[in-house]
Design an enzyme around this catalytic site. Structure first.
Site, PDB file in Angstrom:
ATOM      1  N   LEU A  84       0.838  -1.195   0.000  1.00 53.04           N
ATOM      2  CA  LEU A  84       0.000   0.000   0.000  1.00 53.04           C
ATOM      3  C   LEU A  84       0.870   1.241   0.000  1.00 53.04           C
ATOM      4  O   LEU A  84       1.937   1.253   0.611  1.00 53.04           O
ATOM      5  CB  LEU A  84      -0.869   0.022   1.258  1.00 53.04           C
ATOM      6  CG  LEU A  84      -1.952  -1.046   1.376  1.00 53.04           C
ATOM      7  CD1 LEU A  84      -2.520  -1.059   2.788  1.00 53.04           C
ATOM      8  CD2 LEU A  84      -3.060  -0.778   0.366  1.00 53.04           C
ATOM      9  N   LYS A 119      -4.843  -1.042  10.537  1.00 52.00           N
ATOM     10  CA  LYS A 119      -3.800  -1.808   9.857  1.00 52.00           C
ATOM     11  C   LYS A 119      -2.980  -2.578  10.888  1.00 52.00           C
ATOM     12  O   LYS A 119      -2.155  -2.006  11.591  1.00 52.00           O
ATOM     13  CB  LYS A 119      -2.906  -0.854   9.063  1.00 52.00           C
ATOM     14  CG  LYS A 119      -1.851  -1.533   8.220  1.00 52.00           C
ATOM     15  CD  LYS A 119      -1.151  -0.497   7.344  1.00 52.00           C
ATOM     16  CE  LYS A 119      -0.093  -1.119   6.470  1.00 52.00           C
ATOM     17  NZ  LYS A 119       1.050  -1.631   7.197  1.00 52.00           N
ATOM     18  N   CYS A 405      19.001   3.010  48.907  1.00 50.87           N
ATOM     19  CA  CYS A 405      20.018   2.482  49.826  1.00 50.87           C
ATOM     20  C   CYS A 405      19.842   3.081  51.214  1.00 50.87           C
ATOM     21  O   CYS A 405      20.554   2.726  52.152  1.00 50.87           O
ATOM     22  CB  CYS A 405      21.424   2.746  49.301  1.00 50.87           C
ATOM     23  SG  CYS A 405      21.961   4.457  49.433  1.00 50.87           S
ATOM     24  N   CYS A 426      22.049  10.505  45.042  1.00 55.86           N
ATOM     25  CA  CYS A 426      22.532   9.835  46.228  1.00 55.86           C
ATOM     26  C   CYS A 426      23.951  10.360  46.358  1.00 55.86           C
ATOM     27  O   CYS A 426      24.725  10.255  45.412  1.00 55.86           O
ATOM     28  CB  CYS A 426      22.520   8.322  46.002  1.00 55.86           C
ATOM     29  SG  CYS A 426      23.137   7.393  47.386  1.00 55.86           S
TER      30      CYS A 426
HETATM   31  S1  IVH Z   1      -5.123  -4.742   2.059  1.00 56.68           S
HETATM   32  C1  IVH Z   1      -3.690  -4.312  -2.008  1.00 56.68           C
HETATM   33  N1  IVH Z   1      -6.023  -4.475   4.470  1.00 56.68           N
HETATM   34  O1  IVH Z   1      -0.590  -3.897   5.120  1.00 56.68           O
HETATM   35  C2  IVH Z   1      -4.157  -4.314  -0.637  1.00 56.68           C
HETATM   36  N2  IVH Z   1      -3.694  -4.770   4.178  1.00 56.68           N
HETATM   37  O2  IVH Z   1       1.245  -2.370   3.193  1.00 56.68           O
HETATM   38  C3  IVH Z   1      -3.106  -4.713   0.323  1.00 56.68           C
HETATM   39  N3  IVH Z   1      -2.428  -4.842   6.268  1.00 56.68           N
HETATM   40  O3  IVH Z   1       0.870  -6.432   3.237  1.00 56.68           O
HETATM   41  C4  IVH Z   1      -3.611  -5.388   1.484  1.00 56.68           C
HETATM   42  N4  IVH Z   1      -4.153  -4.595   7.599  1.00 56.68           N
HETATM   43  O4  IVH Z   1       0.249  -6.930   5.625  1.00 56.68           O
HETATM   44  C5  IVH Z   1      -4.938  -4.642   3.708  1.00 56.68           C
HETATM   45  N5  IVH Z   1      -6.983  -4.247   6.550  1.00 56.68           N
HETATM   46  C6  IVH Z   1      -5.906  -4.411   5.794  1.00 56.68           C
HETATM   47  C7  IVH Z   1      -4.614  -4.554   6.347  1.00 56.68           C
HETATM   48  C8  IVH Z   1      -3.525  -4.718   5.490  1.00 56.68           C
HETATM   49  C9  IVH Z   1      -2.841  -4.754   7.535  1.00 56.68           C
HETATM   50  C10 IVH Z   1      -1.017  -5.008   5.848  1.00 56.68           C
HETATM   51  C11 IVH Z   1      -0.752  -6.189   4.974  1.00 56.68           C
HETATM   52  C12 IVH Z   1      -0.177  -5.646   3.722  1.00 56.68           C
HETATM   53  C13 IVH Z   1       0.312  -4.315   4.142  1.00 56.68           C
HETATM   54  C14 IVH Z   1       0.326  -3.360   2.995  1.00 56.68           C
END
Ligand code: IVH
Length: 673
Positions: A84, A119, A405, A426
């Site tokens: 992302l 996330k 102490c 101390c």
């Molecule tokens: S969607 C194309 N949803 O974030 C969409 N990712 O930087 C990619 N992650 O590798 C995944 N929570 O490990 C998505 N609710 C969520 C997420 C999530 C954590 C992590 C995942 C991914 C990383 C992307």
């Protein structure tokens, strides 16, 4: 530090890491503890963060999961696992929405609905189901190709093995995050730096029964390849996931408009400390799957999603306790024990409050909700208190006036600033205060002092509590047979420890003076004193002197330092430590570099490896004879000393400038003249 040296250190770390990967995976015989492995990994990442020029395509940090293994079969993802792009503030979010509307070419900005999902900071996995059966599970790998970790994933209770629901697609990759709850991580925290590393490590065990021992969880949030899925939106998909028996994040929401996204972000950031899993931001996804399809991807991230990250160096948490730590110089430092929180990949549970004044100024209290900041290697500290969150009836923190102490503490009067110190201490009781003594021993064995490898702070704490050491000299009289039967020790590790200790029995006078941990006598001052006094005998005889006036003649040593040295010698235990150590150690006299040596006014440079003499020794040999070392070839250079495998460019440069080129023999001849 120059770039070359940094690069050299960095490459050394990478080659070490490779060696450990091999030992771990291919030979199943790890050479170091997991914590040390994690530390090495973090070192590499931190180097890359700090020195941008280092990162290259071979960086192990680019390998997802980091411990690439030959033991897992590689399998191609039918639909790549993307990453992302990140957003950090409102502006980034506005731009994200703009990009979407521009791409779709319609004025729907206020109508775009997002699925906002915390996330989770774990390890992503892709689970392939056919006809409701869990067939295979892959790690993300490089996004295109993952590792077959099916057997390990099967041990996770949150992963359904058979799904009977009617609307479950005929074929689908269910994707989500494998992680460890913070409360479960507590039991593993001495092995791994953070829950993420723990999850990654456990998921990559060769033996699934090892994985099974670790309470891994799985939360589902997206899909890869699918056949026959009749679902229109991400939120509907999430609802179905629960129906199918997957866990989803209870804090997922659907939201419209950037303003509301921001409000939700703040709310969740505040809740973060109460969650039992680490999150490092919120993911926003365009809710409509048809729009997602139209938007597609850029490079290796979707256009329809973004990760709104929390700050990497600060977080909100709660103070559970305020403890007072006593430092090597007797300073009382208040430390906030906070509810553990992940700040940029490191779990922080201690934050310094600096001193009594700081607590008063910010009115910091036990139970307060605070912002904690961590930057680089600096100790995390409390930045501010959220007064709105303060509970009624909370009490001001009362700073103790006694050291544990039993001694009354003092605030010293600073003759220069004409003010009392902010720090409470101390009074300088040295080894007579147990708390100070322990810190002094940690200093004694530390890298800059005796540099006893493998004798870290934890070992000092451990040996101290077992009464194996009380004073520095005890380190050389350790009862090794007692240590050998301690938890975590064995014959080999004891032999290593003994070896490291014996190795340091010879020490230069300056290092020795520094290692005593006399207040205000750092490395530089220790050097000055050692140069002046020349021998340990002279240093010890200071104890018989009524005054230390001759020390004042040393350029760089002032009244503060002299007062501190006097204080040190006034204490009987200190003198005893000194005399005992003198018996045990071989403390080499300070050698004065000749001012009119053979190599006076001559500059040297070394290239390539010399025979039978290290670079450091060669350098010191030149300096002892009044020569100096330069680091590049210029007109100022008199001699270039050439060893094995020299840098050709340096020789060429030197030749073009008519600089004398010496081989090792020529150079030694000059020295022996
Ligand atoms: S969607 C194309 N949803 O974030 C969409 N990712 O930087 C990619 N992650 O590798 C995944 N929570 O490990 C998505 N609710 C969520 C997420 C999530 C954590 C992590 C995942 C991914 C990383 C992307």
């Amino acid at each position: 530090m120059n770039e070359k040296l940094i690069k050299k250190q960095y490459l050394k770390k990478i080659s070490d890491l490779r060696k450990h990967n091999q030992a771990y995976y291919d030979k199943s015989a790890p050479l170091i503890a997991d914590t040390d492995y994690d530390k090495l990994k973090n070192d590499i990442i931190n180097y890359e963060k700090k020195y941008k020029f280092l990162k290259n395509q071979n960086s192990p940090s680019l390998l997802v999961g980091f411990r690439p293994s030959k033991n897992f079969k590689k399998i191609k993802h039918k639909v790549p696992m993307l990453s992302l792009s990140n957003a950090f503030d409102e502006e980034d979010l506005i731009n994200f929405e703009k990009r979407i509307t521009n791409y779709l070419d319609k004025n729907i900005s206020s109508n775009i609905e997002y699925s906002a999902e915390p996330k989770i900071d774990g390890i992503s996995a892709s689970l392939y189901y056919r006809d409701g059966k869990f067939i295979a599970g892959l790690s993300r790998g490089d996004g295109k190709e993952g590792e077959d970790i099916t057997e390990n994933l099967k041990t996770i209770k949150d992963i359904p093995k058979n799904i009977l629901e009617k609307n479950f697609p005929k074929e689908i990759d269910i994707r989500g995050e494998v992680f460890i709850k913070n409360s479960d991580f507590k039991k593993l925290s001495d092995k791994f730096a953070n829950p993420r590393n723990a999850a990654s490590g456990s998921l990559r065990q060769k033996n699934p029964s090892e994985t099974k021992k670790i309470p891994l969880r799985f939360i589902a949030y997206t899909f890869g390849y699918e056949k026959n899925m009749k679902i229109a939106t991400q939120s509907e998909y999430l609802q179905n996931l629960s129906k199918w028996g997957f866990k989803t994040n209870p804090l997922n929401k659907t939201i419209k408009g950037v303003k509301n996204l921001l409000e939700n972000y703040k709310l969740i950031e505040q809740k973060r400390e109460d969650l039992d899993f680490d999150i490092d931001g919120i993911v926003y996804k365009v809710n409509d799957l048809e729009l997602q399809r139209r938007l597609g991807n850029v490079a290796n991230a979707p256009r329809w999603a973004i990760a709104h990250k929390f700050s990497a160096n600060s977080a909100i948490s709660k103070i559970e306790k305020i403890e007072i730590q006593i430092g090597r110089t007797g300073a009382l430092t208040p430390v906030a024990k906070i509810k553990p929180i992940n700040v940029g990949g490191v779990v922080v549970s201690n934050a310094t409050l600096h001193n009594e004044e700081e607590i008063t100024r910010k009115d910091i209290r036990v139970g307060d909700t605070v912002v904690v900041e961590r930057a680089g290697d600096v100790i995390p500290h409390v930045v501010s208190v959220d007064l709105n969150k303060r509970k009624e009836g909370s009490k001001k923190f009362v700073f103790p006036t006694k050291c544990p102490c039993g001694f009354e503490t003092i605030k010293e009067f600073n003759e220069v600033s004409k003010k009392f110190d902010a720090v409470r201490r101390c009074p300088d009781r040295g080894f007579d205060c147990d708390k100070i003594a322990k810190e002094k021993i940690k200093h004694f064995v530390s890298k800059e002092a005796l540099n006893i490898e493998g004798f870290g702070k934890k070992i000092v704490e451990n040996f101290w509590s077992l009464k194996l050491i009380k004073l520095p000299q005890d380190i050389f009289k350790l009862n090794y047979s007692k240590i050998e039967i301690l938890d975590g020790w064995g014959r080999q590790s004891v032999a290593n420890l003994k070896y490291s200790i014996d190795l340091r029995k010879t020490i230069s006078l300056e290092k020795f003076i520094y290692s005593l941990g006399i207040r205000h006598i750092g490395l530089e001052n220790a050097k000055l004193i050692s140069k002046n006094l020349k021998s340990i005998k002279n240093f010890i005889s200071l104890s018989k002197k009524k005054n230390f006036d001759d020390l004042i003649n040393i350029d760089g040593i002032g009244v503060t330092q002299i007062k501190s040295i006097k204080n040190f010698f006034d204490n009987k235990t200190n003198l005893n430590v000194l005399l005992e150590l003198e018996k045990i150690l071989s403390i080499t006299n300070s050698i004065e570099f000749k001012k009119d040596g053979l190599l006076k006014n001559k500059t040297f440079m070394l290239t390539g490896k010399l025979n039978g003499i290290s670079r450091a020794e060669a350098k010191s040999l030149i300096e002892k004879n009044s020569g100096s070392i330069v680091s590049n070839v210029s007109k100022k250079l008199d001699y270039l000393i050439v060893g094995e495998k020299p840098t050709k460019r340096k020789i060429d440069n030197a030749m073009s400038l008519n600089i004398k080129i010496l081989n090792q023999g020529d150079w030694l001849k000059i020295l022996n003249e």
